[in-house]
Write an enzyme that holds these catalytic residues in place. Structure first.
Site, PDB file in Angstrom:
ATOM      1  N   GLY A 176      29.665 -13.366  -1.804  1.00 33.54           N
ATOM      2  CA  GLY A 176      30.454 -13.281  -3.201  1.00 33.54           C
ATOM      3  C   GLY A 176      29.506 -13.093  -4.351  1.00 33.54           C
ATOM      4  N   SER A 226      28.322  -9.808  -6.931  1.00 31.96           N
ATOM      5  CA  SER A 226      28.692  -8.338  -7.260  1.00 31.96           C
ATOM      6  C   SER A 226      27.400  -7.421  -7.199  1.00 31.96           C
ATOM      7  CB  SER A 226      29.332  -8.118  -8.548  1.00 31.96           C
ATOM      8  OG  SER A 226      28.262  -8.600  -9.539  1.00 31.96           O
ATOM      9  N   TYR A 238      29.002 -23.893 -23.224  1.00 34.17           N
ATOM     10  CA  TYR A 238      28.577 -24.838 -21.884  1.00 34.17           C
ATOM     11  C   TYR A 238      29.007 -26.060 -21.854  1.00 34.17           C
ATOM     12  CZ  TYR A 238      25.731 -20.609 -21.103  1.00 34.17           C
ATOM     13  OH  TYR A 238      25.536 -19.304 -20.858  1.00 34.17           O
ATOM     14  N   ALA A 264      36.461 -15.580   0.593  1.00 34.07           N
ATOM     15  CA  ALA A 264      35.386 -16.286   1.081  1.00 34.07           C
ATOM     16  C   ALA A 264      35.688 -17.412   1.980  1.00 34.07           C
ATOM     17  CB  ALA A 264      34.433 -17.011   0.010  1.00 34.07           C
ATOM     18  N   LEU A 324      34.738  -9.972  -1.506  1.00 34.25           N
ATOM     19  CA  LEU A 324      35.949  -9.553  -1.520  1.00 34.25           C
ATOM     20  C   LEU A 324      36.138  -8.220  -1.361  1.00 34.25           C
ATOM     21  CD1 LEU A 324      38.741 -10.801  -1.623  1.00 34.25           C
ATOM     22  CD2 LEU A 324      38.293 -10.614  -4.162  1.00 34.25           C
ATOM     23  N   GLU A 325      34.991  -7.603  -2.022  1.00 29.81           N
ATOM     24  CA  GLU A 325      35.224  -6.121  -2.118  1.00 29.81           C
ATOM     25  C   GLU A 325      33.427  -5.617  -1.841  1.00 29.81           C
ATOM     26  OE1 GLU A 325      34.935  -5.995  -6.872  1.00 29.81           O
ATOM     27  OE2 GLU A 325      36.886  -5.715  -5.641  1.00 29.81           O
ATOM     28  N   ARG A 331      32.444 -25.487 -19.967  1.00 31.31           N
ATOM     29  CA  ARG A 331      31.947 -25.163 -18.638  1.00 31.31           C
ATOM     30  C   ARG A 331      31.486 -26.341 -17.590  1.00 31.31           C
ATOM     31  NH1 ARG A 331      32.901 -20.623 -15.927  1.00 31.31           N
ATOM     32  NH2 ARG A 331      30.754 -20.298 -15.357  1.00 31.31           N
ATOM     33  N   HIS A 378      19.575 -19.706 -10.958  1.00 34.32           N
ATOM     34  CA  HIS A 378      19.799 -19.500 -12.424  1.00 34.32           C
ATOM     35  C   HIS A 378      20.416 -20.488 -13.103  1.00 34.32           C
ATOM     36  CE1 HIS A 378      21.623 -15.187 -11.813  1.00 34.32           C
ATOM     37  NE2 HIS A 378      20.309 -15.219 -11.750  1.00 34.32           N
TER      38      HIS A 378
HETATM   39  P1  OAD Z   1      30.260 -11.501 -10.216  1.00 29.25           P
HETATM   40  O1  OAD Z   1      31.299 -12.007 -11.216  1.00 29.25           O
HETATM   41  O2  OAD Z   1      29.355 -10.429 -10.983  1.00 29.25           O
HETATM   42  O3  OAD Z   1      30.750 -11.019  -8.982  1.00 29.25           O
HETATM   43  C1  OAD Z   1      31.345 -11.918  -8.157  1.00 29.25           C
HETATM   44  C2  OAD Z   1      31.586 -11.220  -6.808  1.00 29.25           C
HETATM   45  O4  OAD Z   1      32.331 -12.133  -6.035  1.00 29.25           O
HETATM   46  C3  OAD Z   1      32.422  -9.871  -6.998  1.00 29.25           C
HETATM   47  O5  OAD Z   1      31.896  -8.933  -6.251  1.00 29.25           O
HETATM   48  C4  OAD Z   1      33.975 -10.084  -6.275  1.00 29.25           C
HETATM   49  O6  OAD Z   1      34.264  -9.185  -5.724  1.00 29.25           O
HETATM   50  C5  OAD Z   1      33.441 -11.359  -5.492  1.00 29.25           C
HETATM   51  N1  OAD Z   1      34.500 -12.258  -5.296  1.00 29.25           N
HETATM   52  C6  OAD Z   1      35.610 -12.620  -6.174  1.00 29.25           C
HETATM   53  N2  OAD Z   1      36.443 -13.384  -5.590  1.00 29.25           N
HETATM   54  C7  OAD Z   1      36.062 -13.860  -4.150  1.00 29.25           C
HETATM   55  C8  OAD Z   1      36.502 -14.533  -3.242  1.00 29.25           C
HETATM   56  N3  OAD Z   1      37.558 -15.179  -3.331  1.00 29.25           N
HETATM   57  N4  OAD Z   1      35.860 -14.504  -2.053  1.00 29.25           N
HETATM   58  C9  OAD Z   1      34.840 -13.485  -1.901  1.00 29.25           C
HETATM   59  N5  OAD Z   1      34.440 -12.658  -2.948  1.00 29.25           N
HETATM   60  C10 OAD Z   1      34.741 -12.953  -3.858  1.00 29.25           C
HETATM   61  O7  OAD Z   1      29.356 -12.715 -10.134  1.00 29.25           O
HETATM   62  P2  OAD Z   1      27.904 -13.042  -9.632  1.00 29.25           P
HETATM   63  O8  OAD Z   1      27.652 -11.898  -8.808  1.00 29.25           O
HETATM   64  O9  OAD Z   1      27.696 -14.264  -9.203  1.00 29.25           O
HETATM   65  O10 OAD Z   1      23.975 -15.184 -14.376  1.00 29.25           O
HETATM   66  O11 OAD Z   1      27.054 -12.867 -10.877  1.00 29.25           O
HETATM   67  C11 OAD Z   1      25.684 -12.671 -11.034  1.00 29.25           C
HETATM   68  C12 OAD Z   1      25.247 -13.380 -12.489  1.00 29.25           C
HETATM   69  O12 OAD Z   1      25.794 -12.925 -13.355  1.00 29.25           O
HETATM   70  C13 OAD Z   1      25.632 -14.952 -12.521  1.00 29.25           C
HETATM   71  O13 OAD Z   1      24.920 -15.925 -11.744  1.00 29.25           O
HETATM   72  C14 OAD Z   1      25.592 -15.000 -14.101  1.00 29.25           C
HETATM   73  C15 OAD Z   1      26.211 -13.732 -14.241  1.00 29.25           C
HETATM   74  O14 OAD Z   1      25.886 -13.131 -15.703  1.00 29.25           O
HETATM   75  C16 OAD Z   1      23.750 -15.739 -15.404  1.00 29.25           C
HETATM   76  O15 OAD Z   1      24.469 -16.568 -16.216  1.00 29.25           O
HETATM   77  C17 OAD Z   1      22.227 -15.772 -15.487  1.00 29.25           C
END
Ligand code: OAD
Length: 235
Positions: free
Chosen positions: A178, A180, A55, A222, A205-206, A58, A112
């Site tokens: 943005g 998943s 951390y 985004a 993105l997808e 980060r 979070h």
């Molecule tokens: P993820 O890494 O699971 O998903 C990121 C999403 O962003 C994916 O669906 C990509 O397709 C999309 N993406 C990537 N680049 C992009 C771009 N340039 N423009 C638009 N979309 C884009 O991340 P989160 O969904 O945020 O939690 O993850 C959720 C949680 O899981 C996080 O908050 C974290 C993690 O474990 C904790 O740490 C508690």
């Protein structure tokens, strides 16, 4: 439907083009580190040095990154929407960076937690924190060397759920950007919003895991699709 109140859920994809790794894309953070090693209370109890170092890195890294056009567009919507539509915008973010705030957004809720906050496990105080924690600095409130990252780990309860559900109940439009859709409870907001009568839009993105639940999906980076959507909303 006439839209007044908007709830926006954001995830790592919003900050990806600022140079912050997402979690589950190819090369993402959870490919480089095991969740069980760095992002659970058990990991912290077992090896606090490793967790602190992770951390600390980060926390240092996000301070070198800048908000992008998607953060700026959402901040513009946040500021201008109440004047235009008489409603509210709430940005609920899963991100622990501060790029929404540095982009100028006012109504941001970090479900979070935040990299730039330290939380004292001894006295429960929270402090803005930009430096490392691995050397166990004393808590400014109680002096105990018990500060931990104020980040919600797997197995912990996300913050401010009552406020989020209160906002979802009042929302006319729910927008997911943005993320998943892999992590609950955030992944369930779309269904809750639908059940409560909101229109639902996904910008990603997808297609996300919960894509079928959205009334509309727009795909692209985004920094392109978010400003275009905000322009549309603000006319
Ligand atoms: P993820 O890494 O699971 O998903 C990121 C999403 O962003 C994916 O669906 C990509 O397709 C999309 N993406 C990537 N680049 C992009 C771009 N340039 N423009 C638009 N979309 C884009 O991340 P989160 O969904 O945020 O939690 O993850 C959720 C949680 O899981 C996080 O908050 C974290 C993690 O474990 C904790 O740490 C508690």
């Amino acid at each position: 439907m006439h839209v007044r109140n908007i709830v926006i859920l954001t995830g790592a994809g919003v900050s990806a083009e600022s140079g912050i790794d997402t979690f589950r894309d190819a090369g993402g953070l959870w490919e480089q580190h095991r969740v069980e090693d760095v992002a659970t209370p058990e990991a912290f109890a077992r090896d606090p040095d490793l967790v602190h170092r992770f951390y600390d890195m980060r926390r240092a890294a996000i301070q070198t990154k800048q908000p992008n056009a998607a953060h700026a567009a959402l901040a513009r919507l946040d500021r201008e929407w109440p004047k235009k539509a008489g409603g509210e915008v709430l940005i609920v973010t899963q991100n622990v960076d501060d790029l929404h705030e540095r982009g100028g957004a006012l109504n941001v809720l970090h479900m979070h937690g935040e990299h730039l906050t330290a939380w004292c496990a001894a006295c429960d105080a929270r402090h803005r924190w930009t430096g490392p924690l691995s050397h166990r600095p004393p808590c400014p409130a109680c002096a105990a060397p018990a500060l931990r990252p104020d980040v919600v780990w797997f197995g912990e309860v996300p913050y401010r759920m009552d406020e989020i559900f209160a906002a979802l109940r009042e929302a006319d439009l729910f927008v997911s950007i943005g993320t998943s859709g892999a992590v609950y409870p955030a992944a369930g907001f779309v269904r809750a919003a639908r059940d409560l009568g909101a229109r639902t839009l996904e910008l990603n993105l997808e297609r996300s895991q919960g894509s079928a639940w959205f009334d509309e999906t727009r795909l692209g980076p985004a920094t392109e699709i978010v400003p275009a959507w905000v322009d549309e909303m603000l006319g």
